[in-house]
Structures are given as C-alpha cells and as structure tokens.
Enzyme design. Structure first.
Site, PDB file in Angstrom:
ATOM      1  N   CYS A  41      -2.246 -19.502  30.523  1.00  0.00           N
ATOM      2  CA  CYS A  41      -3.105 -20.317  29.672  1.00  0.00           C
ATOM      3  C   CYS A  41      -4.458 -19.629  29.463  1.00  0.00           C
ATOM      4  O   CYS A  41      -4.934 -18.902  30.325  1.00  0.00           O
ATOM      5  CB  CYS A  41      -3.313 -21.696  30.297  1.00  0.00           C
ATOM      6  SG  CYS A  41      -4.258 -22.830  29.241  1.00  0.00           S
ATOM      7  N   ASP A  43      -7.222 -21.043  29.485  1.00  0.00           N
ATOM      8  CA  ASP A  43      -8.218 -21.773  30.277  1.00  0.00           C
ATOM      9  C   ASP A  43      -9.083 -20.808  31.102  1.00  0.00           C
ATOM     10  O   ASP A  43      -8.564 -19.968  31.832  1.00  0.00           O
ATOM     11  CB  ASP A  43      -7.478 -22.750  31.211  1.00  0.00           C
ATOM     12  CG  ASP A  43      -8.417 -23.763  31.841  1.00  0.00           C
ATOM     13  OD1 ASP A  43      -9.432 -23.335  32.454  1.00  0.00           O
ATOM     14  OD2 ASP A  43      -8.150 -24.964  31.746  1.00  0.00           O
ATOM     15  N   ARG A  45     -10.670 -21.135  33.674  1.00  0.00           N
ATOM     16  CA  ARG A  45     -10.592 -21.245  35.137  1.00  0.00           C
ATOM     17  C   ARG A  45      -9.367 -20.559  35.711  1.00  0.00           C
ATOM     18  O   ARG A  45      -9.250 -20.380  36.926  1.00  0.00           O
ATOM     19  CB  ARG A  45     -10.571 -22.731  35.539  1.00  0.00           C
ATOM     20  CG  ARG A  45     -11.775 -23.512  35.074  1.00  0.00           C
ATOM     21  CD  ARG A  45     -11.522 -25.004  35.135  1.00  0.00           C
ATOM     22  NE  ARG A  45     -10.448 -25.415  34.225  1.00  0.00           N
ATOM     23  CZ  ARG A  45      -9.979 -26.656  34.128  1.00  0.00           C
ATOM     24  NH1 ARG A  45     -10.478 -27.606  34.888  1.00  0.00           N
ATOM     25  NH2 ARG A  45      -9.018 -26.957  33.273  1.00  0.00           N
ATOM     26  N   HIS A  97      -0.639 -24.299  34.596  1.00  0.00           N
ATOM     27  CA  HIS A  97      -1.573 -24.779  35.617  1.00  0.00           C
ATOM     28  C   HIS A  97      -1.709 -26.291  35.516  1.00  0.00           C
ATOM     29  O   HIS A  97      -1.686 -26.853  34.416  1.00  0.00           O
ATOM     30  CB  HIS A  97      -2.942 -24.087  35.495  1.00  0.00           C
ATOM     31  CG  HIS A  97      -3.690 -24.430  34.251  1.00  0.00           C
ATOM     32  ND1 HIS A  97      -4.735 -25.332  34.239  1.00  0.00           N
ATOM     33  CD2 HIS A  97      -3.552 -24.024  32.968  1.00  0.00           C
ATOM     34  CE1 HIS A  97      -5.193 -25.445  33.007  1.00  0.00           C
ATOM     35  NE2 HIS A  97      -4.491 -24.663  32.212  1.00  0.00           N
ATOM     36  N   CYS A 100      -3.891 -28.989  32.829  1.00  0.00           N
ATOM     37  CA  CYS A 100      -4.020 -28.179  31.613  1.00  0.00           C
ATOM     38  C   CYS A 100      -4.382 -29.104  30.443  1.00  0.00           C
ATOM     39  O   CYS A 100      -3.657 -30.066  30.149  1.00  0.00           O
ATOM     40  CB  CYS A 100      -2.695 -27.473  31.335  1.00  0.00           C
ATOM     41  SG  CYS A 100      -2.718 -26.454  29.842  1.00  0.00           S
TER      42      CYS A 100
HETATM   43 CO    CO Z   1      -4.325 -24.883  30.200  1.00  0.00          CO
END
Ligand code: CO
Length: 208
Positions: A41, A43, A45, A97, A100
């Site tokens: 992803c 993302d 993080r 994750h 998400c």
């Molecule tokens: Co995500």
C-alpha cells in the site's frame, strides 16, 4: 516536513554508505537482481524496505492504494511482467495492512469520484466473500478480515497472469500474502495455500 531536510538527510545517507563501503554506489550502478517483488500500500506508515530491513537492490517494489493488482491496471501488470520475466524474481509478496484507509473507504457508502472504480475492486472482494464477512458481527474484526481477504484475492489476480503461470512451471516460484499490523509493527504471513489455490482456479484461468 521541511523539504530541505530531505536533501540534508540524503547527504548524510551517502556519507554513511561510503563509510562502510566506498564502492557502494559504484556497485549499485552495475545493475539489480532482486529475488522478491513486493506489492504494498502507498500508506506513508507502511514503508516496505524499512519494515523488512532490506537493502537497496534486494526488493523490487510496487505500491498503490490498498495494494491492488487489478487485471487491467497497466502499471501493476507491467511491474509483474518486468519483475517475473526479466528480473526473474522467485517470490511475489502482496503485503496489506490492518487499518488500511483504502479498504475502509470501500466499506462505506460514499461517492469518492475517480477512486470509485479503484475501490470497486475491493467491493468485489467483499462480494466474493460475503458469506464469511457478513457472519462477523464485530466491525473491527470484519475490517481486518477484509484486509486479509483483499490480499488473498490480489494474490489470485497475480496467479492469473501468463508471466506467473510460466514462472511457476519453469522454476522455484511462489506468491505470498502478508499483512503488516500497524498497531504492533509485526509482519504476518497469512500462509496462503498457493498450490491449492492454483489447483482450484487453474481450470478457469490457465492460459499457458
Ligand atoms: Co492502505
């Protein structure tokens, strides 16, 4: 974040690398032979190389919203083709994750504009596994399970490609489904039964 800091960090990183190996960048420039393709992803993080502790040259990386492998997405398909048929990786990992936002958005009734067709792929995963998901009454548990099932279905999408079917026949090659738990930092192997999934779907998806 101050963007000037990024360039300062980069200079420090160069010095750090050269301190331990003066040929570090010379060697990097010679080429790459990663054994793993990681699809994760976007993302901020979920940092791919950092959470896996891998070095430059070790992992080929593709990231997008909710670690998707849509069958008609030219970007994901090109990455898979290049990694499998040219770089000859032995593993493809789809790493989702928990928590998400892409998966969360696909669980809600909201018009997200251009994101609608992208997130619809996750709604399709929900529909495929509706019986299991509707049996989960706890909303957080359902959300986490959809993250896992989405990883599984993206692994299935990978198996549908001719590059992967060919690689599986010709050499040591496996697709893996993982989840990163943001709450603990732990990387979890979902232990997706690649051989069994292959057997079940190849009757329909075999192309070579
Ligand atoms: Co995500």
């Amino acid at each position: 974040m101050d963007l000037a800091q990024i360039f300062a960090n980069n200079q420090l990183w160069i010095e750090e690398k050269l301190k331990t190996d003066k040929d570090f960048f010379k060697n990097l420039s010679l080429g790459q032979s990663p054994k793993v393709l990681y699809i994760g992803c976007s993302d901020s993080r979920v940092t791919a190389e950092e959470l896996m502790g891998t070095k430059p040259g070790e992992v080929f990386v593709h990231r997008n919203i909710a670690n998707m492998v849509p069958n008609t997405d030219l970007s994901a398909m090109s990455v898979i083709n290049y990694a499998v048929s040219h770089l000859k990786v032995n593993h493809i990992v789809v790493c989702g994750h928990y928590y998400c936002s892409g998966v969360k958005a696909a669980m809600q009734a909201e018009d997200m504009g251009i994101l609608n067709p992208w997130l619809r792929n996750i709604r399709d995963v929900y529909r495929l596994h509706k019986d299991e998901l509707s049996g989960i009454t706890d909303e957080e548990a359902k959300y986490k399970r959809l993250v896992e099932l989405n990883v599984q279905e993206q692994c299935v999408n990978i198996i549908k490609t001719s590059d992967v079917q060919k690689a599986y026949k010709e050499r040591d090659f496996t697709v893996h489904g993982w989840v990163f738990d943001i709450h603990t930092g732990k990387l979890i192997d979902l232990k997706i039964d690649f051989d069994n999934i292959l057997k079940e779907i190849m009757e329909i998806y075999r192309i070579i």
